[in-house]
Motif scaffolding. Structure first.
Motif, PDB file in Angstrom:
ATOM      1  N   HIS A   1      14.602  22.232 -52.734  1.00 28.52           N
ATOM      2  CA  HIS A   1      13.989  21.473 -53.716  1.00 28.52           C
ATOM      3  C   HIS A   1      13.163  21.145 -53.154  1.00 28.52           C
ATOM      4  N   PRO A   2      12.588  20.821 -51.518  1.00 31.27           N
ATOM      5  CA  PRO A   2      11.651  20.722 -50.940  1.00 31.27           C
ATOM      6  C   PRO A   2      10.768  19.298 -51.697  1.00 31.27           C
ATOM      7  N   ASP A   3      10.228  19.928 -53.356  1.00 33.93           N
ATOM      8  CA  ASP A   3       9.241  19.425 -53.707  1.00 33.93           C
ATOM      9  C   ASP A   3       9.388  17.862 -54.739  1.00 33.93           C
TER      10      ASP A   3
ATOM     11  N   VAL B   1       7.364  10.541 -52.750  1.00 38.65           N
ATOM     12  CA  VAL B   1       6.470  10.361 -51.941  1.00 38.65           C
ATOM     13  C   VAL B   1       6.219   9.074 -52.418  1.00 38.65           C
TER      14      VAL B   1
ATOM     15  N   SER C   1       4.996  11.318 -55.954  1.00 34.85           N
ATOM     16  CA  SER C   1       4.734  12.971 -55.503  1.00 34.85           C
ATOM     17  C   SER C   1       4.269  13.238 -57.232  1.00 34.85           C
ATOM     18  N   PRO C   2       3.544  14.720 -57.321  1.00 42.77           N
ATOM     19  CA  PRO C   2       3.395  15.304 -58.096  1.00 42.77           C
ATOM     20  C   PRO C   2       4.365  15.378 -59.580  1.00 42.77           C
TER      21      PRO C   2
ATOM     22  N   SER D   1      13.340  13.047 -56.347  1.00 42.15           N
ATOM     23  CA  SER D   1      12.634  11.980 -57.694  1.00 42.15           C
ATOM     24  C   SER D   1      12.968  12.012 -58.954  1.00 42.15           C
TER      25      SER D   1
ATOM     26  N   VAL E   1       6.022  11.237 -47.388  1.00 45.18           N
ATOM     27  CA  VAL E   1       7.239  12.148 -47.837  1.00 45.18           C
ATOM     28  C   VAL E   1       8.697  12.189 -46.957  1.00 45.18           C
TER      29      VAL E   1
ATOM     30  N   HIS F   1      11.433  14.585 -61.242  1.00 40.13           N
ATOM     31  CA  HIS F   1      11.310  16.188 -60.965  1.00 40.13           C
ATOM     32  C   HIS F   1      12.098  16.466 -61.803  1.00 40.13           C
TER      33      HIS F   1
ATOM     34  N   ARG G   1      11.260  15.687 -53.583  1.00 38.90           N
ATOM     35  CA  ARG G   1      12.025  14.211 -52.467  1.00 38.90           C
ATOM     36  C   ARG G   1      10.326  12.984 -52.834  1.00 38.90           C
TER      37      ARG G   1
END
Length: 681
Positions: free
Chosen positions: A105-107, A111, A172-173, A127, A117, A130, A109
């Motif tokens: 799950h690199p997304d 930000v 992060s998003p 996060s 990142v 997430h 992380r």
């Protein structure tokens, strides 16, 4: 993403199976061969250790691959500790997800605000918003609770580690998506959001929810109301993670659950809200090595922790036996300092004295951090002091469960601090922490015990309330303070207070409007000083004129009934009121419109004490004395930070030495004492 507070019946509020002061610390046996574990347990028993925290950074060992668990080593460890009478504070390891999680799950992380990142290889959670992190964290917490929820060694559950440290806000998003959902729940409509944020300024008005983003770096200052709400959201997101893990544990265990706060050193969490979610309050505290009077900050942190606990006993989850490793200059504690630190926490309500960590690590980022069992081993001064402290705490078992009462309260509001710390304030020298500590230090030197309270809390138990830094103060909170004064209370307010509402908007009626009734004034204009400039305040009291040194700030006041008790001698407000006193109902409201040092505050607070029916203790500056009240006796806890002995008034028995005390007791230089006295009402 709203979450629900548990509506379960009242649960245990103290680690189970402990009938004396808890003593121990973080134990990380996974860093050592198993044959070392038996030596550890033998030495723990020798030192009087009865509680250790286990598993806090063990996710990669407990779940080496996603969904695959290895509990064998932890089974053996808990059985060993239980067989030796050592209770366990079992951690969930979610502060440090394993490498496989970030690979999958690199997304997830974190930000940073500038778009960086953050990578793997340190500590710190993913996060908090997430979904994959939430699911994985709840999964490992559930697995641990299923296996160990009724293990006889487990006395306490320890979720995560130091929420908000080393990172808190995430841009992060995943965070942006969750922030929009949080805002929709908070405001309902975009019109309400736009009004709260004042988006007509600089043309920021939003027409679609999808256009609302996290307050990342921008060409100029970002909307402060948006920044403040993002701070609230960040706190909420972190707390939702805790609640999710806590509830997973509660499904399988009736043992109390906590997480270790950092009351004065982690500003991103609103611990008034967090305190309602834990079964027992715990705190980590480390001295700031550069602060030569760090014992005062220690006392503040302890008083704040007790206040969060509602006056009930609390856990000092971490402090250090000597130097830490993460400050610019890591100063070792001197002989006796560890005991003074521990007894100061105990005097202010801690019934558990724990350290980071048990055995010093040979590898990793904290290998130079002190420990109960240092690299130098059992021949060291630190180890001898650890053993002595364990024996001393054993002699103080009867103190457990007694409580502390305070006559003075200081207002403490994390949301106000978040707002004050944003950009473009009238002066970079407006430091809420500095003002709180200055007033607290004066009260500490005067021997007055202090609670820290939210501005809307019940104030009826306090003779004196001090507001050193209440930049954000709602109209309702202002009415609450005015009612406190009208009912006979004494209120002391420092400058830059009552300026904005909950959306960081200046109050209708101008600066200080919520405090107008209590103080009998408003502020027409701020008059901050240039760097390095000073001014003098003429204080006339009981026929004696004194000039008090001040700096940083002055106000141009519009009086509406307040009496002038001190005036500016020079500076931008020369000849104008500097300190005022207002009679309102049966009480008084004081306003101090400039920055006085700890010495300068002495005559001002003495006058306020007189209004409140209080008086300084008369003891030397560097001795602290706190009274704990028990069911059958009281306990006078004295800590002498001075380099000469000091006499304290006491009658009874000094528990560490067994000495009978009549009238007074001489506390040695750098020493401590705990005197059992007859119970007071």
């Amino acid at each position: 993403m709203p979450f629900q507070t548990s509506s379960e019946p009242a649960r245990a509020t103290w680690p189970t199976g402990l009938d004396s002061i808890a003593y121990g610390g973080d134990y990380n046996p996974e860093q050592w061969p198993e044959e070392v574990w038996h030596e550890d347990v033998r030495l723990m028993r020798e030192a009087g250790v009865n509680l250790v925290s286990v598993g806090i950074f063990s996710w990669a060992l407990l779940e080496p691959r996603e969904g695959e668990h290895d509990f064998g080593w932890l089974d053996r460890l808990l059985d060993l500790l239980h067989d030796n009478g050592i209770r366990v504070d079992l951690g969930t390891p979610t502060a440090s997800p394993p490498a496989w999680f970030f690979a999958a799950h690199p997304d997830a992380r974190v930000v940073t605000r500038d778009g960086t990142v953050l990578g793997f290889g340190s500590r710190g959670m993913a996060s908090p918003s997430h979904p994959a992190y939430r699911a994985a964290a709840v999964g490992i917490a559930d697995a641990l609770a299923r296996r160990y929820g009724r293990h006889p060694a487990v006395a306490l559950w320890h979720v995560h580690n130091e929420y908000g440290a080393p990172v808190s806000d995430d841009y992060s998003p995943a965070s942006a998506t969750a922030f929009r959902a949080w805002l929709q729940d908070r405001y309902g409509t975009l019109d309400t959001l736009n009004a709260a944020w004042g988006t007509t300024f600089w043309g920021q008005r939003y027409g679609e929810w999808a256009h609302v983003d996290v307050p990342a770096l921008a060409p100029s200052v970002v909307n402060p109301a948006q920044r403040l709400d993002f701070a609230r959201f960040t706190d909420h997101a972190l707390r939702a993670c805790f609640v999710a893990e806590r509830d997973a544990i509660r499904a399988h265990s009736d043992v109390p659950v906590t997480t270790n706060f950092m009351t004065t050193n982690c500003p991103s969490t609103d611990l008034w809200a967090w305190a309602a979610e834990v079964d027992v309050v715990s705190n980590d505290h480390y001295l700031t090595a550069a602060d030569r009077r760090g014992h005062v900050d220690l006392a503040l942190a302890a008083d704040l922790t007790r206040s969060l606990a509602g006056g009930k006993p609390w856990i000092l989850m971490e402090h250090s036996t000597s130097a830490v490793n993460w400050q610019p200059r890591n100063v070792a504690k001197r002989a006796g300092e560890t005991t003074r630190n521990a007894l100061s926490h105990l005097g202010r309500g801690a019934d558990a004295i724990l350290f980071f960590q048990w055995r010093a690590s040979r590898s990793g980022a904290e290998k130079f951090h002190s420990a109960m069992l240092p690299h130098a081993g059992t021949s060291s001064r630190v180890w001898r002091e650890v053993r002595t402290l364990g024996a001393d705490l054993g002699r103080l078992a009867e103190v457990q469960g007694s409580t502390v009462r305070a006559d003075v309260a200081i207002l403490w509001d994390w949301v106000s601090f978040w707002a004050q710390d944003l950009e473009w304030r009238p002066s970079v020298d407006l430091d809420h922490r500095e003002r709180v500590l200055a007033y607290y230090d004066r009260l500490w030197r005067d021997g007055l015990t202090v609670d820290l309270v939210h501005p809307t809390a019940d104030l009826s138990a306090y003779r004196l309330v001090v507001a050193p830094a209440s930049y954000l103060l709602t109209a309702a909170a202002g009415d609450h303070l005015a009612a406190y004064v009208a009912d006979g209370g004494t209120l002391v307010v420092s400058y830059f207070s009552g300026i904005v509402d909950e959306h960081d908007a200046v109050h209708p009626g101008g600066y200080g409007a919520p405090l107008r009734t209590a103080l009998g004034l408003t502020v027409e204009e701020f008059l901050p000083l240039r760097e390095g400039d000073t001014l003098a305040v003429a204080w006339d009291h009981d026929g004696v004129r004194t000039e008090l040194a001040a700096d940083v700030w002055a106000d141009d006041l519009a009086l509406e009934g307040a009496d002038v008790v001190a005036t500016y001698v020079d500076g931008p407000a020369a000849g104008l009121p500097a300190i005022t006193r207002n009679r309102h109902g049966a009480g008084t409201g004081w306003y101090v419109s400039t920055r006085l040092g700890v010495d300068g505050l002495a005559p001002v607070l003495r006058a306020a004490y007189a209004d409140a029916g209080l008086a300084p203790s008369g003891l030397p500056d560097e001795v602290e004395v706190v009274r704990r009240h028990g069911a059958v006796a009281d306990y006078v806890v004295a800590v002498n930070h001075a380099d000469q002995p000091v006499e304290i008034p006491a009658d009874g028995t000094e528990l560490l030495t067994g000495t009978a005390v009549s009238g007074s007791y001489k506390v040695p230089a750098g020493g401590v004492a705990v005197v059992r006295e007859a119970r007071r009402g």
